[in-house]
Design a protein around this motif. Sequence first.
Motif, PDB file in Angstrom:
ATOM      1  N   GLY A   1     -11.194 -19.390   4.050  1.00  0.00           N
ATOM      2  CA  GLY A   1     -10.079 -19.541   4.978  1.00  0.00           C
ATOM      3  C   GLY A   1      -9.829 -18.257   5.746  1.00  0.00           C
ATOM      4  N   ARG A   2      -9.140 -18.393   6.870  1.00  0.00           N
ATOM      5  CA  ARG A   2      -8.897 -17.227   7.721  1.00  0.00           C
ATOM      6  C   ARG A   2      -8.072 -16.165   7.021  1.00  0.00           C
ATOM      7  NH1 ARG A   2     -10.049 -16.941  12.716  1.00  0.00           N
ATOM      8  NH2 ARG A   2      -8.246 -15.667  13.234  1.00  0.00           N
ATOM      9  N   TRP A   3      -7.158 -16.570   6.165  1.00  0.00           N
ATOM     10  CA  TRP A   3      -6.334 -15.594   5.455  1.00  0.00           C
ATOM     11  C   TRP A   3      -7.198 -14.674   4.591  1.00  0.00           C
ATOM     12  CZ3 TRP A   3      -6.438 -15.127   0.197  1.00  0.00           C
ATOM     13  CH2 TRP A   3      -7.047 -16.172  -0.518  1.00  0.00           C
ATOM     14  N   ALA A   4      -8.269 -15.230   4.015  1.00  0.00           N
ATOM     15  CA  ALA A   4      -9.135 -14.435   3.138  1.00  0.00           C
ATOM     16  C   ALA A   4      -9.940 -13.425   3.943  1.00  0.00           C
ATOM     17  CB  ALA A   4     -10.075 -15.350   2.354  1.00  0.00           C
ATOM     18  N   GLY A   5     -10.528 -13.866   5.076  1.00  0.00           N
ATOM     19  CA  GLY A   5     -11.288 -12.951   5.913  1.00  0.00           C
ATOM     20  C   GLY A   5     -10.416 -11.849   6.482  1.00  0.00           C
ATOM     21  N   PHE A   6      -9.209 -12.213   6.917  1.00  0.00           N
ATOM     22  CA  PHE A   6      -8.246 -11.241   7.450  1.00  0.00           C
ATOM     23  C   PHE A   6      -7.896 -10.209   6.384  1.00  0.00           C
ATOM     24  CE2 PHE A   6      -3.919  -9.722   7.868  1.00  0.00           C
ATOM     25  CZ  PHE A   6      -3.760  -9.443   9.218  1.00  0.00           C
ATOM     26  N   SER A   7      -7.552 -10.687   5.196  1.00  0.00           N
ATOM     27  CA  SER A   7      -7.055  -9.803   4.139  1.00  0.00           C
ATOM     28  C   SER A   7      -8.113  -8.838   3.636  1.00  0.00           C
ATOM     29  CB  SER A   7      -6.524 -10.644   2.966  1.00  0.00           C
ATOM     30  OG  SER A   7      -5.498 -11.508   3.390  1.00  0.00           O
ATOM     31  N   ILE A   8      -9.288  -9.365   3.282  1.00  0.00           N
ATOM     32  CA  ILE A   8     -10.307  -8.490   2.709  1.00  0.00           C
ATOM     33  C   ILE A   8     -10.882  -7.566   3.776  1.00  0.00           C
ATOM     34  CG2 ILE A   8     -12.429  -9.834   3.005  1.00  0.00           C
ATOM     35  CD1 ILE A   8     -11.165  -8.030  -0.189  1.00  0.00           C
ATOM     36  N   GLY A   9     -10.902  -8.022   5.035  1.00  0.00           N
ATOM     37  CA  GLY A   9     -11.386  -7.173   6.118  1.00  0.00           C
ATOM     38  C   GLY A   9     -10.506  -5.954   6.325  1.00  0.00           C
ATOM     39  N   TRP A  10      -9.186  -6.171   6.365  1.00  0.00           N
ATOM     40  CA  TRP A  10      -8.266  -5.053   6.576  1.00  0.00           C
ATOM     41  C   TRP A  10      -8.198  -4.145   5.345  1.00  0.00           C
ATOM     42  CZ3 TRP A  10      -6.881  -2.935  10.774  1.00  0.00           C
ATOM     43  CH2 TRP A  10      -6.695  -3.677  11.935  1.00  0.00           C
ATOM     44  N   LEU A  11      -8.278  -4.713   4.160  1.00  0.00           N
ATOM     45  CA  LEU A  11      -8.291  -3.883   2.950  1.00  0.00           C
ATOM     46  C   LEU A  11      -9.534  -3.000   2.904  1.00  0.00           C
ATOM     47  CD1 LEU A  11      -7.001  -6.394   0.231  1.00  0.00           C
ATOM     48  CD2 LEU A  11      -5.838  -4.329   1.039  1.00  0.00           C
ATOM     49  N   TYR A  12     -10.663  -3.559   3.297  1.00  0.00           N
ATOM     50  CA  TYR A  12     -11.907  -2.789   3.304  1.00  0.00           C
ATOM     51  C   TYR A  12     -11.851  -1.675   4.343  1.00  0.00           C
ATOM     52  CZ  TYR A  12     -16.978  -2.137   2.779  1.00  0.00           C
ATOM     53  OH  TYR A  12     -18.233  -1.627   2.528  1.00  0.00           O
ATOM     54  N   TRP A  13     -11.300  -1.990   5.504  1.00  0.00           N
ATOM     55  CA  TRP A  13     -11.117  -0.971   6.542  1.00  0.00           C
ATOM     56  C   TRP A  13     -10.222   0.148   6.018  1.00  0.00           C
ATOM     57  CZ3 TRP A  13      -6.757   0.901   9.038  1.00  0.00           C
ATOM     58  CH2 TRP A  13      -6.989   1.699  10.188  1.00  0.00           C
ATOM     59  N   PHE A  14      -9.133  -0.206   5.367  1.00  0.00           N
ATOM     60  CA  PHE A  14      -8.197   0.764   4.801  1.00  0.00           C
ATOM     61  C   PHE A  14      -8.896   1.651   3.776  1.00  0.00           C
ATOM     62  CE2 PHE A  14      -4.873   1.430   1.382  1.00  0.00           C
ATOM     63  CZ  PHE A  14      -4.231   2.486   2.031  1.00  0.00           C
ATOM     64  N   PHE A  15      -9.714   1.047   2.937  1.00  0.00           N
ATOM     65  CA  PHE A  15     -10.446   1.803   1.918  1.00  0.00           C
ATOM     66  C   PHE A  15     -11.306   2.884   2.566  1.00  0.00           C
ATOM     67  CE2 PHE A  15     -14.432   2.508  -0.333  1.00  0.00           C
ATOM     68  CZ  PHE A  15     -13.999   2.866  -1.595  1.00  0.00           C
ATOM     69  N   TRP A  16     -12.044   2.510   3.601  1.00  0.00           N
ATOM     70  CA  TRP A  16     -12.996   3.454   4.178  1.00  0.00           C
ATOM     71  C   TRP A  16     -12.323   4.538   5.007  1.00  0.00           C
ATOM     72  CZ3 TRP A  16     -17.394   4.725   2.396  1.00  0.00           C
ATOM     73  CH2 TRP A  16     -18.169   3.794   1.692  1.00  0.00           C
ATOM     74  N   VAL A  17     -11.209   4.263   5.664  1.00  0.00           N
ATOM     75  CA  VAL A  17     -10.552   5.327   6.422  1.00  0.00           C
ATOM     76  C   VAL A  17      -9.901   6.333   5.477  1.00  0.00           C
ATOM     77  CG1 VAL A  17     -10.214   4.017   8.542  1.00  0.00           C
ATOM     78  CG2 VAL A  17      -8.468   3.923   6.768  1.00  0.00           C
ATOM     79  N   VAL A  18      -9.495   5.896   4.292  1.00  0.00           N
ATOM     80  CA  VAL A  18      -9.006   6.846   3.288  1.00  0.00           C
ATOM     81  C   VAL A  18     -10.174   7.687   2.763  1.00  0.00           C
ATOM     82  CG1 VAL A  18      -7.962   7.096   0.999  1.00  0.00           C
ATOM     83  CG2 VAL A  18      -7.017   5.444   2.624  1.00  0.00           C
ATOM     84  N   VAL A  19     -11.333   7.027   2.573  1.00  0.00           N
ATOM     85  CA  VAL A  19     -12.524   7.755   2.137  1.00  0.00           C
ATOM     86  C   VAL A  19     -12.894   8.837   3.152  1.00  0.00           C
ATOM     87  CG1 VAL A  19     -15.023   7.554   1.791  1.00  0.00           C
ATOM     88  CG2 VAL A  19     -13.488   5.933   0.689  1.00  0.00           C
ATOM     89  N   LEU A  20     -12.708   8.561   4.449  1.00  0.00           N
ATOM     90  CA  LEU A  20     -12.992   9.563   5.477  1.00  0.00           C
ATOM     91  C   LEU A  20     -12.225  10.854   5.193  1.00  0.00           C
ATOM     92  CD1 LEU A  20     -12.895   7.537   8.837  1.00  0.00           C
ATOM     93  CD2 LEU A  20     -14.893   8.282   7.557  1.00  0.00           C
ATOM     94  N   ALA A  21     -10.958  10.725   4.846  1.00  0.00           N
ATOM     95  CA  ALA A  21     -10.138  11.909   4.567  1.00  0.00           C
ATOM     96  C   ALA A  21     -10.605  12.626   3.309  1.00  0.00           C
ATOM     97  CB  ALA A  21      -8.673  11.495   4.429  1.00  0.00           C
ATOM     98  N   VAL A  22     -10.937  11.862   2.283  1.00  0.00           N
ATOM     99  CA  VAL A  22     -11.391  12.456   1.019  1.00  0.00           C
ATOM    100  C   VAL A  22     -12.683  13.241   1.232  1.00  0.00           C
ATOM    101  CG1 VAL A  22     -12.230  11.964  -1.310  1.00  0.00           C
ATOM    102  CG2 VAL A  22     -10.292  10.676  -0.386  1.00  0.00           C
ATOM    103  N   GLU A  23     -13.646  12.622   1.912  1.00  0.00           N
ATOM    104  CA  GLU A  23     -14.942  13.264   2.088  1.00  0.00           C
ATOM    105  C   GLU A  23     -14.870  14.421   3.079  1.00  0.00           C
ATOM    106  OE1 GLU A  23     -17.431  12.609   0.212  1.00  0.00           O
ATOM    107  OE2 GLU A  23     -16.547  10.860  -0.742  1.00  0.00           O
TER     108      GLU A  23
END
Length: 503
Positions: A106-128
């Motif tokens: 469903g669209r809610w699943a693609g929306f949710s996991i997509g934004w969570l994954y984006w959030f994960f990687w932009v935080v990783v940018l700061a860490v690295e």
Amino acid sequence: MSAHPAQTAKPNTRPGELGSPGSGDNGGLQAGLKNRHLSMIAIGGVIGAGLFVGSGAGIAAAGPAILLAYALVGTMVVFVMRMLGEMAAARPSSGSFSAYADQALGRWAGFSIGWLYWFFWVVVLAVEATAGAKILEGWIPAVPQWGWALIVMLVLTVTNLASVSSYGEFEFWFAGIKVVAIGAFVIIGLLAVFGVLPGSDNPGAGFAHLSDIGGFFPKGYGAVLTGVLMVVFSFMGSEIVTLAAGESEDPQRAVTKATNSVIWRIGIFYLGSIFIVLTLLPWNDKSIVADGGSYVAALNSIGIPHAGQIMNVIVLTAVLSCLNSGLYTASRMAFSLGRRKDAPRAFTKVSKRGVPQVAILSSVVFGFVAVFFNYMWPETVFQFLLNSSGAVALFVWLVICFTQLRMRGMILRDDPSKLVVKMWLFPYLTWATIAMISFVLVYMLTDDDGRTQVLLSLLVAALVVGIALVREVVQKRNGTHPGSRPTQDAMARIGTNESVTRS
């Protein structure tokens, strides 16, 4: 109206439907990644800086039994990658598992996991960026740490904006250095373990160190589970190759090759290198948890001169590789979300060089803000960002599992010939993997640090899912909801990529 249809996203394009997301005359993403790029991205994707500098803590917590922890998590990742490979080989997509979740759950699943994954990687940018800046400041202290973080972020931003082939070329060499370094470490270490390395300072005790101090389980059997919590996040990144495959010359071949090679990659680079450390040194050697990390301790035991500086170069390479891939991954996920109307449409704007420049710049801006938080409020704001994204990796893997359960039937109904990669023992191993991941999440609740990560990550996930569900209700009420499933005809057009326009 003068734009070619293949260069402009159609306003009514459904999720997963083939069609370029370009805007105006800018065209779509370019298939600029060569097979050698994809091969090295696949190999280097499971090697992060955490393996070099964080493995010592796991060894200290579990002793030689940490090998079982790496084996358990490695097995879990192999299964997840097999499931993702099955879907990505059949339907290569710049949104990867987010696009598949959109279609299957469903669209809610693609929306949710997509934004969570984006959030994960932009935080990783700061860490690295911060980790790389610390190393560079040690070499050239005249430039402050924040200055180095800024320089590193700017260089890799320019690289990603130039073209996807620039990203691929940088990653090819970054990952290549990591691969060669670990390969050399394993070979030299084995020679030293058996006492046949010329000039080695190591006594060459063979496999004795695996059991000579308290046995193989010196901290008890439960320490293996503690080790699992400490090593699970060092495997994040394996899935990047399925996003990158969408911009390759032959997506299906690239995904198939990467999926089939994940077992030996994890076996050699993770289990192999940790095994060498444990056989060169007693597990309780204090140097293993020193600032340099377990690999520096192992190199010092052999008598390699300047081992610390050598490892700093390798760690810096790993950091730059992670930054490079993190920015690429975050931008492509934002791009895919924009195509599916789950993010601002500006994210689909593609430059003449075939890169989603707005998505890249938006991701790096958030990364810069996170770096600022790391310097201004490291123990409060930035710590919250770290903890609230800490369990996202496990959420992503769970979504991949549930998506594959549904997607298998969809692929078979659409075009069985595209099922060139198959999950073993379907659906039993899929359910077993779901149980393994769920167990790790529940077990994290018994650990103080793990509990904080799970609860805060769940809080952020609940917020994102809530937004997704409210959006659906509002869109349905306004008659603007694009539908939760692509039609059979649209799914049949997924073909080579949901977002790549070949020139």
